[in-house]
Design an enzyme around this catalytic site. Structure first.
Site, mmCIF file in Angstrom:
data_model
loop_
_atom_site.group_PDB
_atom_site.id
_atom_site.type_symbol
_atom_site.label_atom_id
_atom_site.label_comp_id
_atom_site.label_asym_id
_atom_site.label_seq_id
_atom_site.Cartn_x
_atom_site.Cartn_y
_atom_site.Cartn_z
ATOM 1 N N ALA A 13 20.062 -9.377 -5.567
ATOM 2 C CA ALA A 13 20.291 -10.864 -5.430
ATOM 3 C C ALA A 13 20.471 -11.066 -4.014
ATOM 4 C CB ALA A 13 21.640 -11.257 -6.255
ATOM 5 N N LYS A 41 31.317 -9.831 6.616
ATOM 6 C CA LYS A 41 31.917 -10.411 5.689
ATOM 7 C C LYS A 41 32.670 -9.935 4.833
ATOM 8 C CE LYS A 41 30.393 -11.290 1.790
ATOM 9 N NZ LYS A 41 29.727 -11.383 0.433
ATOM 10 N N SER A 99 26.888 -15.143 -0.068
ATOM 11 C CA SER A 99 27.343 -14.244 -1.095
ATOM 12 C C SER A 99 26.415 -14.281 -2.185
ATOM 13 C CB SER A 99 28.955 -14.468 -1.121
ATOM 14 O OG SER A 99 28.927 -13.447 -2.539
ATOM 15 N N VAL A 148 26.842 -14.278 8.221
ATOM 16 C CA VAL A 148 25.725 -15.225 7.976
ATOM 17 C C VAL A 148 26.247 -16.413 6.881
ATOM 18 C CG1 VAL A 148 23.376 -15.853 7.616
ATOM 19 C CG2 VAL A 148 23.730 -13.466 8.382
ATOM 20 N N HIS A 159 21.556 -10.399 3.546
ATOM 21 C CA HIS A 159 21.071 -9.261 3.513
ATOM 22 C C HIS A 159 19.633 -9.020 4.413
ATOM 23 C CE1 HIS A 159 22.821 -9.767 -0.573
ATOM 24 N NE2 HIS A 159 23.343 -8.510 -0.214
HETATM 25 N N1 ATP Z 1 27.167 -13.500 4.535
HETATM 26 C C1 ATP Z 1 26.882 -12.419 4.748
HETATM 27 N N2 ATP Z 1 26.533 -12.241 6.293
HETATM 28 C C2 ATP Z 1 26.457 -10.539 6.407
HETATM 29 N N3 ATP Z 1 26.385 -9.658 5.846
HETATM 30 C C3 ATP Z 1 26.695 -9.898 4.397
HETATM 31 C C4 ATP Z 1 26.696 -11.188 3.888
HETATM 32 N N4 ATP Z 1 27.005 -11.017 2.687
HETATM 33 C C5 ATP Z 1 26.686 -9.812 2.356
HETATM 34 N N5 ATP Z 1 26.816 -9.118 3.395
HETATM 35 C C6 ATP Z 1 26.634 -7.791 3.299
HETATM 36 O O1 ATP Z 1 25.224 -7.240 2.615
HETATM 37 C C7 ATP Z 1 25.679 -5.863 2.392
HETATM 38 C C8 ATP Z 1 25.427 -5.911 0.735
HETATM 39 O O2 ATP Z 1 26.582 -6.774 -0.021
HETATM 40 P P1 ATP Z 1 26.486 -7.146 -1.367
HETATM 41 O O3 ATP Z 1 25.131 -6.516 -1.906
HETATM 42 O O4 ATP Z 1 27.624 -6.948 -2.042
HETATM 43 O O5 ATP Z 1 26.098 -8.854 -1.148
HETATM 44 P P2 ATP Z 1 27.473 -9.912 -1.430
HETATM 45 O O6 ATP Z 1 26.449 -10.974 -1.161
HETATM 46 O O7 ATP Z 1 28.414 -9.457 -0.879
HETATM 47 O O8 ATP Z 1 27.371 -9.874 -2.935
HETATM 48 P P3 ATP Z 1 28.826 -9.969 -3.501
HETATM 49 O O9 ATP Z 1 29.375 -11.265 -3.251
HETATM 50 O O10 ATP Z 1 28.509 -9.664 -5.018
HETATM 51 O O11 ATP Z 1 29.619 -9.030 -3.282
HETATM 52 C C9 ATP Z 1 27.194 -5.466 2.614
HETATM 53 O O12 ATP Z 1 27.002 -4.728 3.931
HETATM 54 C C10 ATP Z 1 27.683 -7.123 2.944
HETATM 55 O O13 ATP Z 1 28.623 -7.012 3.847
HETATM 56 MG MG MG Z 2 29.509 -7.907 -1.737
#
Ligand code: ATP
Ligand code: MG
Length: 299
Positions: free
Chosen positions: A38, A156, A192, A183, A43
């Protein structure tokens, strides 16, 4: 299989496919970005940041059952594989490792796991028992499987980032852990994957989290209690956000900073909006010329 910048990345589903594809990448310069899919611009930013200094970037897409609690619904997690692959292509990913749980855990749930220790019991760990042990266990496995030299994680998830750094240092993993600033959407909401669960009115409510962090950081020159007070004042105006914690802590120990503290601190918040638990944080410099920081000066 190409894996050229222009085309789609190579997709490996099994250990054998990963081994073959990984063997075609140079040793010594492979960065990994670990995700649960997702994918969003957070990412993509991790990937682009990794690409700037590494010849090869591997992305893992794996929904790790070990880090989901019994009340956290893994089955409703958004799955958008084709769109994820397109984001990976645009951002210049060489290889995507997208295994199923039986590939990662061929013998079922592992009996031997990484323990996060006391840093895994506070903040997120309080609401999500066992979450960080499950997270570290899969991060360790994915580091071994991808044979990465560097790994990129988002600020985050500050506690996750801290624990991964600690794991690599405490257990001598030969991996350089790099953090990337959070971000945000133009209105301040931290990106997220879980944001897709928010209804339009939830999304409005959720803005109080980042707004509280900004308000807290704006009071940074006045010291810890002023920061906490300013942030809390924003949260109490939004009764629909069920706040789990709002803390100003030492970024290395996660312990509340005392009133006399001056220096870098982590202002972190978590809460439930509708059916969704959200987290956010801001690195803050406390004291004269204080305010929000892009990142912490020492990892
Ligand atoms: N807004 C963001 N800015 C920078 N890095 C991010 C952000 N959201 C997620 N990441 C990073 O992306 C990587 C993968 O995170 P993940 O796949 O859990 O996404 P997520 O958006 O955090 O999803 P969830 O909210 O379900 O946990 C992690 O290192 C996380 O810190
Ligand atoms: Mg996460």
């Amino acid at each position: 299989m190409g894996g050229t910048r222009a085309g789609l990345p190579v997709v490996a589903r099994t250990r054998e496919e990963l081994r073959e594809a990984r063997a075609r990448l140079d040793d010594g310069d492979v960065a990994v970005v670990m995700t649960m899919g997702a994918l969003h611009d957070g990412h993509a930013t991790l990937i682009r940041t990794a690409r700037r200094t590494h010849a090869h970037v591997v992305v893992t897409i794996f929904l790790n059952p070990l880090q989901f609690g019994p009340k956290e619904d893994l089955s409703r997690y958004p799955r958008t594989f084709d769109a994820d692959l397109e984001i990976c292509r645009e951002a210049g990913v060489d290889l995507v490792f997208a295994p199923t749980p039986d590939v990662v855990y061929p013998d079922g749930d592992p009996g031997v796991r990484i323990s996060a220790g006391p840093l895994g019991d506070v903040l997120e760990g309080q609401s999500r028992p066992g979450h960080f042990d499950g997270m570290l266990t899969v991060v360790a496995k994915l580091m071994h499987l991808t044979r990465c030299t560097s790994a990129y994680f988002g600020q985050k998830d500050a506690q996750q980032l801290l624990l991964i750094r600690r794991m690599c240092r405490d257990l001598d993993f030969p991996v350089n852990v790099v953090s990337v600033p959070t971000v945000r959407e133009p209105d301040g909401l931290a990106m997220s994957s879980r944001n897709t669960y928010l209804t339009p009115s939830d999304r409005e409510t959720a803005l109080c989290l980042s707004a509280a962090l900004r308000a807290g950081a704006a009071a940074a020159e006045e010291g810890p209690s002023a920061i906490r007070r300013a942030a809390r004042a924003v949260l109490v105006r939004e009764p629909l956000a069920l706040v789990d914690y709002l803390v100003l802590v030492d970024p290395h120990t996660l312990v509340d900073v005392p009133e006399w503290y001056r220096g870098e601190a982590l202002l972190a918040v978590a809460g439930r909006v509708g059916t969704t638990r959200l987290i956010d944080n801001l690195p803050v410099l406390v004291g004269p010329r204080g305010g929000p920081l892009e990142t912490f000066s020492q990892p």
